[in-house]
Enzyme design. Structure first.
Site: not given
Ligand code: PEP
Length: 255
Positions: A174, A98, A96, A168, A214, A9-11, A235-236
């Protein structure tokens, strides 16, 4: 038999130029993926077309990060399921945390978007998960059960087989903080039980449940080794070709 799905997930990162650079790195390392592992990247809308073209000769699939639940019309700034499907995507992230936190996403709109995704043969990756306060006050199992139940409202047993659930925990997204493998496993097992109650044991056994929060090369093996963890929504670490491909390799080794 469930297959691992490793989804990035590049956001709101990587316009077409940065996306090309990231995908170049990924292609160098992972153009061919083991047949038991599915790999997906979800760039922002403006980079989807480029990503689809760029990845057409690889095993890496492309998805979107959201879709609107109406077919088309006067919804300035929105993107519909048919547009996303036509662009070459086969997955879409829905609900998500966010989006729930900053853009007024509710269980009802998550359900509407999921129906629309399925209508366009896009597999919805439906995100659920609790905040730290909700976990501390022991509401997390109940909350996630309600989120899953509401998201799947009126989705048929045939269609639900195309749904992916992503657990999640908000406190792990994040933040560098990760759910322990035991915490992830007990919630994934709980989600599978909820699906079994809503549909059947057989259906629950066939649905993919991803962990997100994460995930990185250092913790992916332990998390992906849990019996009910079928992949990651990342994500990251998905913004770094080396880290993302390392996680894919870990999934290949475990599959
Ligand atoms: C996400 O945005 O779905 C996520 C899990 O981010 P991260 O891996 O950065 O925690």
């Amino acid at each position: 038999m469930r297959r691992f799905l490793i989804a990035g997930n590049w956001k709101m990162n990587c316009g077409p130029y940065d996306a090309a650079e990231l995908l170049e790195g990924l292609k160098e390392k992972k153009a061919d993926v083991d047949e038991n592992v599915d790999v997906l990247v979800c760039p922002p809308f403006v980079s989807i077309g480029m990503a689809v073209n760029y990845l057409h000769d690889t095993d890496i699939q492309v998805g979107a990060q959201n879709l609107h639940f109406e077919e088309n019309g006067a919804y300035t700034g929105e993107v519909s399921g048919s547009m996303i499907a036509e662009s070459g995507c086969n997955y879409v992230i829905i609900g998500h945390s966010e989006r729930r936190q900053y853009f007024g996403e509710t269980d009802t709109t998550v359900n509407k978007r999921s129906h629309k995704a399925l209508e366009h043969k896009l597999a919805p990756i439906i995100c659920v998960g609790e905040s730290l306060d909700q976990r501390k006050s022991d509401e997390h199992f109940h909350l996630v059960k309600n989120q899953v139940t509401a998201a799947l409202f009126d989705i048929s047993e045939d269609d639900v087989l195309d749904v992916v659930i992503a657990y999640e925990p908000i406190w792990a997204i994040g933040t560098g903080e990760t759910a322990s493998p035991e915490q992830a496993q007990e919630m994934h097992e709980h989600i599978r039980k909820v699906i079994a109650e809503l549909y059947s044991e057989d259906t629950a056994e066939r649905i993919n449940i991803l962990y997100g929060g994460s995930m990185k090369p250092a913790n992916a093996k332990e998390l992906l080794s849990q019996p009910d963890v079928d992949g990651g929504l990342i994500g990251g670490a998905s913004l770094d070709a080396a880290s993302f491909s390392e996680i894919i390799t870990i999934a290949e080794e475990l599959s």
